[in-house]
Scaffold this motif. Structure first.
Motif: not given
Length: 514
Positions: A255-256, A307-308, A313-314, A382-383
């Protein structure tokens, strides 16, 4: 070789011994192959890793309780003994159905091949070669020994047939022990080889020298900074993984907004930061040694996440190891301004040792390792907390796991006899990243008394403490408790390590000489 009333067959003990020697020779051959050729699997280690992946909830703590840091050695020994027991059964089976015996060895080889193919560091062709080698060696050795063990119609004086069988079995077994040992030594030496010689840049904000009073001069007291060679190791790897820095890469995705991947050279080119951080294993019992403090250097995790572009929502950061092992913690844990998580590439001034996660690992102050300290890191995902559970969570461990406030008595040791008079009672206490504000010692049923504290390095590290006890003769009970920087006193309530860490006061018995 089928049993009948007219065809001689070897005795049960001889057939069992033949199976054991054949199975041992097969294992030794695959160990030697693994030591000689990089990418070839150690069947013992690969089956061990497969069994670890099948462990039920609660198994980890039982194993750690019984074997401590010798858990990997115990599993290796258990696998070898188990394989030899099965091989003995296959030897006995050969008295009745030879083809079933060979099928049994093939089945073991298939299991080893399946387990080997799960390892991303194993070459599939070499895994297949190891399986074939094991079957061929087992087939040749057991056939040879069973022929020697089978009675003949010609009487010999003395019984040279039995002597040849026993002598040959001993010789083959000795050769298997030597070959297998050489293979394992070669395998270990390759795994423990020094990591890359690439230069790691100095930190842009190097830590200051240890302040005066940071270390107390008490013999036997745990050091403020634990040397790399003495630092505890708890993970699911039976052999130290040896990742190639030249082909290694780290990806940041999930999630990025801008997923990316960098290699080792690119990671080292980023700004380096360093900090002392105490990390701990959730399996650590009260008073245990599965905890340590080190100087870590690396890239700030937040710089990679920035950076990402982490999406709104993560809610969970998940570290992925090279073999798919995972550990996740809340993104909110990184919101504290002075809580700096690192993608670490160095430990106590040296490139990260292989056993501690080379080329890179996560160091997250304040969290138990099983939810944060991913070694041999290859991916940061990321989640959300709801969508993903790290490796240990389905096995009964808590999803959120801040390190508890703990203290330990190092001096004197449990059950030790000391001379009366002034006795140094000393140890360490930790509550990363809240810090330690006080440590108290209780002697028998006396009131709690304050101990001296070493000068803290930071809130993320442990401190040493010292209590000067005027010890009267007799048997005594010593207990310790700590108060963290938030004013929370270490609880006396006793819990097991599962699911979120052991609680209680470390308590020991000592005797004082008159």
């Amino acid at each position: 070789m089928t049993r009948s009333d007219t065809v001689p067959v070897p005795s049960r003990p001889a057939a069992a011994l033949a199976g054991i020697v054949a199975g041992g020779a097969a294992l030794a051959a695959t160990e030697l192959l693994a030591g000689l050729l990089s990418g070839a699997p150690s069947v013992v280690l690969e089956i061990g890793a497969f069994l670890i992946s099948l462990q039920p909830p609660g198994a980890k703590q039982i194993v750690v309780d019984v074997f401590g840091t010798n858990d990997k050695l115990a599993l290796n020994v258990a696998i070898v003994l188990g394989a030899l027991v099965i091989a003995a059964g296959l030897g006995i089976l050969a008295r009745y159905r030879w083809q079933w015996t060979i099928a049994g060895f093939v089945g073991i080889a298939i299991l080893g091949l399946f387990a080997s193919l799960r390892d991303p560091l194993v070459d599939p062709l070499l895994a297949l070669g190891a399986a074939v080698l094991g079957v061929v060696v087992a087939y040749l050795v057991i056939g040879w020994l069973l022929r020697l063990a089978t009675p003949t119609d010609v009487a010999e004086m003395p019984d040279w047939g039995r002597r040849r069988f026993i002598g040959t079995s001993i010789g083959v077994a000795a050769g298997a022990v030597v070959g297998g040992s050489v293979g394992r030594l070669l395998l270990n030496s390759r795994a423990e080889a020094a990591p890359t010689s690439a230069s790691i840049a100095p930190a842009i904000d190097p830590v200051a020298a240890l302040p005066a009073g940071a270390q107390l001069a008490v013999a036997g007291l745990g050091p403020i900074v634990v040397p790399n060679r003495d630092f505890y190791r708890i993970d699911t790897q039976l052999l130290t993984p040896r990742l190639d820095a030249g082909t290694w890469s780290l990806s940041v995705d999930g999630m990025v907004d801008h997923p990316f991947s960098i290699n080792y050279t690119e990671l080292l080119a980023m700004e380096m930061h360093e900090e002392y951080v105490t990390i701990a294993c959730v399996s650590n019992e009260v008073g245990g040694n599965l905890v340590g403090n080190a100087l870590w250097k690396g890239v700030r995790l937040n710089e990679l996440l920035d950076r990402a572009g982490v999406q709104a929502g993560a809610s969970q950061v998940v570290g992925h190891s090279f073999d798919g092992w995972t550990a996740g913690f809340p993104t909110a844990w990184l919101d504290k301004a002075d809580r700096e998580a690192l993608v670490a590439v160095a430990m106590n001034g040296d490139p990260l040792p292989p056993e501690h996660g080379f080329p890179a690992r996560l160091i997250v102050p304040g969290l138990y390792g099983y939810v944060s300290a991913t070694k041999w890191l290859t991916k940061i995902g990321l989640t959300t907390l709801e969508q993903f559970d790290g490796y240990w969570v389905p096995l009964g461990w808590a999803k959120k796991a801040p390190i508890l406030t703990q203290s330990r008595i190092d001096v004197p040791q449990r059950g030790q006899s000391v001379n009366g008079g002034k006795v140094a009672v000393a140890g360490v206490a930790w509550a990363p990243d809240r810090g330690i504000s006080a440590v108290e010692v209780q002697v028998d049923d006396a009131p709690w008394a304050a101990a001296e504290l070493s000068t803290p390095i930071s809130d993320a590290t442990w401190v040493q403490w010292l209590f000067r006890w005027d010890a009267p003769p007799g048997n005594h009970v010593l207990s310790v408790r700590a108060t963290d920087g938030a004013g929370v006193v270490q609880t006396a309530d006793v819990t097991r390590p599962a699911p979120d860490g052991a609680r209680g006061h470390h308590t020991i018995n000592v005797s004082v000489n008159g």
